[in-house]
Design an enzyme around this catalytic site. Structure first.
Site, PDB file in Angstrom:
ATOM      1  CE1 TYR A 155      13.680  14.557 -61.332  1.00 45.32           C
ATOM      2  CE2 TYR A 155      11.393  13.873 -61.139  1.00 45.32           C
ATOM      3  CZ  TYR A 155      12.532  14.055 -61.896  1.00 45.32           C
ATOM      4  OH  TYR A 155      12.515  13.708 -63.225  1.00 45.32           O
ATOM      5  CB  THR A 183      16.414  11.870 -59.864  1.00 48.05           C
ATOM      6  OG1 THR A 183      15.586  10.748 -60.196  1.00 48.05           O
ATOM      7  CG2 THR A 183      16.784  12.606 -61.138  1.00 48.05           C
ATOM      8  CG  HIS A 303      16.675  13.359 -67.159  1.00 49.51           C
ATOM      9  ND1 HIS A 303      16.485  12.888 -65.882  1.00 49.51           N
ATOM     10  CD2 HIS A 303      15.513  13.973 -67.500  1.00 49.51           C
ATOM     11  CE1 HIS A 303      15.262  13.231 -65.471  1.00 49.51           C
ATOM     12  NE2 HIS A 303      14.660  13.871 -66.436  1.00 49.51           N
ATOM     13  NE  ARG A 306      12.345  14.377 -71.070  1.00 49.38           N
ATOM     14  CZ  ARG A 306      11.366  15.029 -71.699  1.00 49.38           C
ATOM     15  NH1 ARG A 306      11.287  14.961 -73.022  1.00 49.38           N
ATOM     16  NH2 ARG A 306      10.493  15.747 -71.033  1.00 49.38           N
TER      17      ARG A 306
END
Length: 411
Positions: A155, A183, A303, A306
């Site tokens: 991340y 990501t 994702h 989500r």
């Protein structure tokens, strides 16, 4: 080609005689949906919702599943009846099937110790295992548990000019991680009603509601006592001397944020020496930009439904991305895979492999370590069985099947 399924003990959907653990699991949980129902019964709601839930009213989760169900593949007859070769090659490395474990955060909230079970199961089955930066397993331990198949998902940590992010990349390189996954589909914190209703916090803060949930989930409590409170050990070295789990959780909440820009991705591309994937692409123009700056793979994903409830189903975006970059990069798919057939739907549409998240965790939630191995075996077997039914002796032949895909986006 290596036939991963035929090399094992023969197994069929009706071969469930006997009292072995494998036979018992086959009778009790013949599908991922059966595993999901069992996991829901065994896990407190605060844990179950961290995986099963989605953004808003879960419309994105449902859209992913419905879109996969709508895809029809026309089988062919007269194919060679020899062994079915499920194996594939990704980024120059051989895997037993075109399916792998997607990166997932909060796995140890869903089932304490889940990451270790899945890493071992992926290594045993030789399918990709993506260790996550916010999982309950340090990347060095993940690499030791799954040395032949480990990938690492990162991340964005922008503070101090990405100091922590670049150091995590260094650690991943030294640990022997094969693929770095960047990501970009979490630009902000999504509203997830299930987590809000349950008052999820890390570390856990006992309330009357959570105590009552735990009281009827003895297997989950036993796993919690064995593995301890969930945490994010990848971040521990950046939280001072002897940080508490609360310190680490606060660090993750404070430091992780936003989606990588293409300029930032270029900087990481210059540092990372191995294959590099962008995760969370939905538009073919974004895929083209990623490939233009030197990324090796594109992971089509929303994702898991989500983040943005209004996002299209990931599978409906896959063909456009394949047309844009499929000849220049490895294309991966991630979004609602519940079976080996779902994985083959993605491969038939041009993906080099599919990754699943919830399906693997439901196996752990239903049966612990045995469940991790069981669901991995089941998905690979389902791939082999579906290929036999469709008359495709290897994964390359799937691309020639006639396909009806009513939801596919056109750009």
């Amino acid at each position: 080609m290596h036939d991963r399924t035929d090399a094992r003990k023969p197994a069929t959907h009706w071969g469930v005689a006997g009292n072995s653990r494998e036979a018992q699991l086959r009778r009790r949980y013949p599908t991922v949906e059966d595993l999901r129902k069992a996991a829901e019964r065994r896990i407190p709601s605060l844990g179950y919702e961290t995986v099963a839930g989605g953004a808003g009213q879960y419309l994105g989760v449902k859209r992913n599943a419905d879109a996969l169900d709508d895809i029809e593949l026309v089988p062919r007859v007269g194919a060679d009846k020899g062994p079915i070769a499920t194996d594939t090659t990704l980024f120059g490395r051989h895997y037993s099937a075109p399916i792998g474990v997607a990166p997932m955060g909060l796995q140890s909230v869903f089932w304490p110790g889940a990451e270790r079970h899945l890493a071992r199961a992926a290594q045993r089955a030789r399918i990709p295992y993506t260790a996550g930066a916010v999982s309950g397993l340090a990347l060095e331990e993940a690499a030791k548990l799954a040395p032949d198949v480990v990938w690492f998902q990162l991340y964005r940590l922008p503070r101090d000019d990405h100091r922590v992010g670049f150091d995590l990349v260094r650690r991943a390189q030294e640990a022997g991680v094969h693929v770095l996954v960047m990501t970009v589909d979490t630009p902000g914190r999504a509203k997830r009603p299930g987590e809000l209703r349950n008052g999820l916090t890390l570390p856990f803060r006992p309330t009357l509601k959570t105590i009552m949930q735990a009281a009827v989930s003895p297997h989950w409590v036993a796993a919690l006592l064995q593995n301890g409170q969930p945490s994010f050990p990848c971040f521990a070295p950046y939280c001072g001397d002897n940080p508490s789990k609360n310190d680490i959780a606060w660090f993750a909440q404070r430091e992780v944020g936003g989606a990588f820009t293409f300029e930032e991705l270029k900087r990481y591309r210059d540092v990372w020496k191995g294959p590099m994937v962008i995760k969370g692409v939905m538009h073919p123009a974004d895929a083209e930009k990623a490939v233009a700056i030197g990324l090796d793979g594109v992971q089509v994903s929303n994702h898991g439904g989500r983040q943005l409830e209004a996002a299209p189903a990931a599978i409906d975006m896959l063909p456009a991305v394949v047309r844009a970059v499929g000849s220049k990069a490895t294309v991966l798919f991630d979004g609602g895979v519940r079976s080996g057939l779902d994985a083959l739907r993605a491969v038939a549409l041009g993906a080099d492999a599919a990754l699943a998240g919830r399906a693997f965790l439901y196996g752990v939630g239903a049966a612990g370590a045995d469940g991790a191995n069981y669901v991995t075996d089941m998905l690979i077997e389902e791939i082999s069985v579906a290929m036999r039914q469709m008359g495709t002796p290897d994964t390359a032949a799937l691309r020639a099947l006639p396909i009806r895909h009513p939801g596919a986006w056109q750009f």
